[in-house]
Design a protein around this motif. Sequence first.
Motif, PDB file in Angstrom:
ATOM      1  N   LEU A 182      30.059  31.985 109.662  1.00 56.90           N
ATOM      2  CA  LEU A 182      29.386  30.455 110.369  1.00 56.90           C
ATOM      3  C   LEU A 182      28.229  30.277 109.378  1.00 56.90           C
ATOM      4  CD1 LEU A 182      29.570  28.759 112.991  1.00 56.90           C
ATOM      5  CD2 LEU A 182      27.707  29.970 113.821  1.00 56.90           C
ATOM      6  N   CYS A 183      28.419  29.089 108.967  1.00 55.76           N
ATOM      7  CA  CYS A 183      27.301  28.465 107.976  1.00 55.76           C
ATOM      8  C   CYS A 183      26.516  27.389 108.516  1.00 55.76           C
ATOM      9  CB  CYS A 183      28.221  27.987 106.584  1.00 55.76           C
ATOM     10  SG  CYS A 183      27.066  27.275 105.320  1.00 55.76           S
ATOM     11  N   GLY A 184      25.418  27.675 108.476  1.00 52.87           N
ATOM     12  CA  GLY A 184      24.426  26.815 109.175  1.00 52.87           C
ATOM     13  C   GLY A 184      23.262  26.139 108.135  1.00 52.87           C
ATOM     14  N   GLY A 185      22.808  24.955 108.363  1.00 52.11           N
ATOM     15  CA  GLY A 185      21.949  24.114 107.600  1.00 52.11           C
ATOM     16  C   GLY A 185      20.602  23.928 108.190  1.00 52.11           C
ATOM     17  N   MET A 186      20.300  22.528 108.023  1.00 53.69           N
ATOM     18  CA  MET A 186      19.324  21.994 108.583  1.00 53.69           C
ATOM     19  C   MET A 186      19.288  21.763 110.038  1.00 53.69           C
ATOM     20  SD  MET A 186      17.879  19.326 105.356  1.00 53.69           S
ATOM     21  CE  MET A 186      16.409  19.171 106.440  1.00 53.69           C
ATOM     22  N   ASP A 187      18.414  21.806 111.083  1.00 49.90           N
ATOM     23  CA  ASP A 187      18.443  21.602 112.196  1.00 49.90           C
ATOM     24  C   ASP A 187      19.492  22.187 112.989  1.00 49.90           C
ATOM     25  OD1 ASP A 187      17.553  20.023 114.582  1.00 49.90           O
ATOM     26  OD2 ASP A 187      18.643  18.240 114.307  1.00 49.90           O
ATOM     27  N   ILE A 188      19.347  23.373 112.762  1.00 49.46           N
ATOM     28  CA  ILE A 188      20.360  24.384 113.426  1.00 49.46           C
ATOM     29  C   ILE A 188      20.273  24.480 114.886  1.00 49.46           C
ATOM     30  CG2 ILE A 188      18.889  26.250 113.201  1.00 49.46           C
ATOM     31  CD1 ILE A 188      22.618  26.444 112.675  1.00 49.46           C
ATOM     32  N   GLN A 189      19.272  24.082 115.581  1.00 52.25           N
ATOM     33  CA  GLN A 189      19.065  24.355 116.933  1.00 52.25           C
ATOM     34  C   GLN A 189      19.892  23.111 117.381  1.00 52.25           C
ATOM     35  OE1 GLN A 189      16.542  24.213 114.819  1.00 52.25           O
ATOM     36  NE2 GLN A 189      15.106  25.950 115.398  1.00 52.25           N
ATOM     37  N   ALA A 190      20.000  21.970 117.006  1.00 51.84           N
ATOM     38  CA  ALA A 190      20.758  21.051 117.597  1.00 51.84           C
ATOM     39  C   ALA A 190      22.422  21.240 117.477  1.00 51.84           C
ATOM     40  CB  ALA A 190      20.504  19.521 117.080  1.00 51.84           C
ATOM     41  N   ALA A 191      22.798  21.843 116.061  1.00 57.04           N
ATOM     42  CA  ALA A 191      23.962  22.013 115.807  1.00 57.04           C
ATOM     43  C   ALA A 191      24.502  23.326 116.736  1.00 57.04           C
ATOM     44  CB  ALA A 191      24.259  22.510 114.287  1.00 57.04           C
ATOM     45  N   THR A 192      23.597  24.076 117.321  1.00 58.81           N
ATOM     46  CA  THR A 192      24.034  25.313 118.179  1.00 58.81           C
ATOM     47  C   THR A 192      24.428  24.784 119.293  1.00 58.81           C
ATOM     48  OG1 THR A 192      22.586  26.830 116.921  1.00 58.81           O
ATOM     49  CG2 THR A 192      23.553  27.483 118.947  1.00 58.81           C
ATOM     50  N   THR A 193      25.459  24.236 119.749  1.00 62.75           N
ATOM     51  CA  THR A 193      25.854  23.418 121.129  1.00 62.75           C
ATOM     52  C   THR A 193      26.382  24.474 121.747  1.00 62.75           C
ATOM     53  OG1 THR A 193      28.288  23.155 120.161  1.00 62.75           O
ATOM     54  CG2 THR A 193      26.588  21.446 119.794  1.00 62.75           C
ATOM     55  N   LYS A 194      26.524  23.998 123.258  1.00 62.37           N
ATOM     56  CA  LYS A 194      27.082  25.070 124.322  1.00 62.37           C
ATOM     57  C   LYS A 194      28.492  25.390 124.012  1.00 62.37           C
ATOM     58  CE  LYS A 194      24.317  23.700 128.317  1.00 62.37           C
ATOM     59  NZ  LYS A 194      24.316  22.959 129.588  1.00 62.37           N
ATOM     60  N   ARG A 195      29.032  24.464 123.373  1.00 65.35           N
ATOM     61  CA  ARG A 195      30.698  24.767 123.036  1.00 65.35           C
ATOM     62  C   ARG A 195      30.719  25.702 122.031  1.00 65.35           C
ATOM     63  NH1 ARG A 195      34.908  20.577 120.269  1.00 65.35           N
ATOM     64  NH2 ARG A 195      36.835  21.982 120.529  1.00 65.35           N
ATOM     65  N   LEU A 196      29.925  25.551 120.865  1.00 61.25           N
ATOM     66  CA  LEU A 196      30.049  26.481 119.879  1.00 61.25           C
ATOM     67  C   LEU A 196      29.454  27.982 120.325  1.00 61.25           C
ATOM     68  CD1 LEU A 196      30.065  27.361 116.851  1.00 61.25           C
ATOM     69  CD2 LEU A 196      27.765  26.628 116.761  1.00 61.25           C
ATOM     70  N   VAL A 197      28.387  28.126 121.280  1.00 61.57           N
ATOM     71  CA  VAL A 197      27.948  29.360 121.612  1.00 61.57           C
ATOM     72  C   VAL A 197      29.055  29.919 122.578  1.00 61.57           C
ATOM     73  CG1 VAL A 197      26.414  30.354 123.354  1.00 61.57           C
ATOM     74  CG2 VAL A 197      25.481  28.865 121.560  1.00 61.57           C
ATOM     75  N   GLY A 198      29.619  29.370 123.269  1.00 58.88           N
ATOM     76  CA  GLY A 198      30.958  29.693 124.145  1.00 58.88           C
ATOM     77  C   GLY A 198      31.809  30.343 123.323  1.00 58.88           C
ATOM     78  N   TRP A 199      32.296  29.515 122.120  1.00 57.96           N
ATOM     79  CA  TRP A 199      33.356  30.156 121.374  1.00 57.96           C
ATOM     80  C   TRP A 199      33.125  31.310 120.544  1.00 57.96           C
ATOM     81  CZ3 TRP A 199      33.552  30.057 115.806  1.00 57.96           C
ATOM     82  CH2 TRP A 199      34.807  29.966 115.254  1.00 57.96           C
ATOM     83  N   LEU A 200      31.666  31.438 120.188  1.00 55.03           N
ATOM     84  CA  LEU A 200      31.427  32.492 119.546  1.00 55.03           C
ATOM     85  C   LEU A 200      31.420  33.940 120.480  1.00 55.03           C
ATOM     86  CD1 LEU A 200      28.362  31.562 117.491  1.00 55.03           C
ATOM     87  CD2 LEU A 200      30.501  32.006 116.379  1.00 55.03           C
ATOM     88  N   ARG A 201      30.853  33.776 121.816  1.00 57.99           N
ATOM     89  CA  ARG A 201      31.092  34.598 122.572  1.00 57.99           C
ATOM     90  C   ARG A 201      32.257  35.407 122.999  1.00 57.99           C
ATOM     91  NH1 ARG A 201      26.259  31.945 126.747  1.00 57.99           N
ATOM     92  NH2 ARG A 201      24.340  32.956 125.575  1.00 57.99           N
ATOM     93  N   ARG A 202      33.432  34.075 123.159  1.00 59.98           N
ATOM     94  CA  ARG A 202      34.508  34.374 123.407  1.00 59.98           C
ATOM     95  C   ARG A 202      35.333  35.242 122.450  1.00 59.98           C
ATOM     96  NH1 ARG A 202      38.199  29.484 123.385  1.00 59.98           N
ATOM     97  NH2 ARG A 202      38.594  30.266 121.242  1.00 59.98           N
TER      98      ARG A 202
END
Length: 305
Positions: free
Chosen positions: A60-80
């Motif tokens: 996973l590659c992150g840049g600026m404003d990572i908090q906004a980019a970390t969506t619920k959908r992304l978090v759910g996908w990572l956990r799954r």
Amino acid sequence: MLSFASAIEPFRIANRMSGKTLYRWRLAGEAGTWASCSNGATVRLDMGLDELGRDEMIVLCGGMDIQAATTKRLVGWLRREARKGLTVAGLCTAAYALARAGLLDGRRATIHWENQDSFAEDFPEIELTKSVFVIDGNRITTAGGTASIDLALTLIAETHGEELANAVADQLIYSAIRTDQDTLRLSIPTRIGVRHPKLSHVIQVMEKNLEDPISPAVLARDVGMSTRQLERLFRRYLNQSPKRYYMELRLVKARNLLMQTDMSVINVALACGFASPSHFSKCYRAHYDTTPYRERGSRSGRVVE
């Protein structure tokens, strides 16, 4: 973009140098079509957040404003996907997304130096280091930029031998491969352009004690100097007093916390060694020509009175 390219290119070159397809990759993202970078470039994606095979690895590659980019959908996908036992890596600020998904709990990790303060406040249960990259089991994090190259070369060496990794480094004109023991920022003498051991030591102590500032008298005594000698040392090499330099370090940390966390202004003030919000606001305005409240409002594009 730098972390992204630095991660892919070593594997592409490894394929070329070996004459074999040692590595394959697909580009994924929430949109499933295109991803945009802060420098204006766009990258065509191969897939959305689809289900992966058990032999795949997520980078996973992150840049600026990572908090906004970390969506619920992304978090759910990572956990799954992580529940399958996949190795998951977070480049640069993407360590935040891994942490938000709970994938770094009880682990060692690193993140870009600009995000270190906010990360430590948000995730105290994670052992944050200043290494250029960290491999802790099947969790990997990097500090950003060219640290992706160091990580990729390390992974290539572990899987296909140091000879191939060195050949890839030569192709990249990369002469010094860093390990997980190297730190993410330049040494203090290099950063400030001064090689004075006592000055470097005092600055190091300052950087480690931003929440509970140490008086100039104590700092001077710690390096066997008088307060006046310490004042002269700072003015000679940095053209400012120890007190002013220390204040600026604390204000930089405060700005990072305001822009990267949801901490209240009061808690930010306390975390940066200010006894009261009013004193914090006064010092902040003098340095940045705006108030902490307005700074916080600018993050979301609105002004908070």
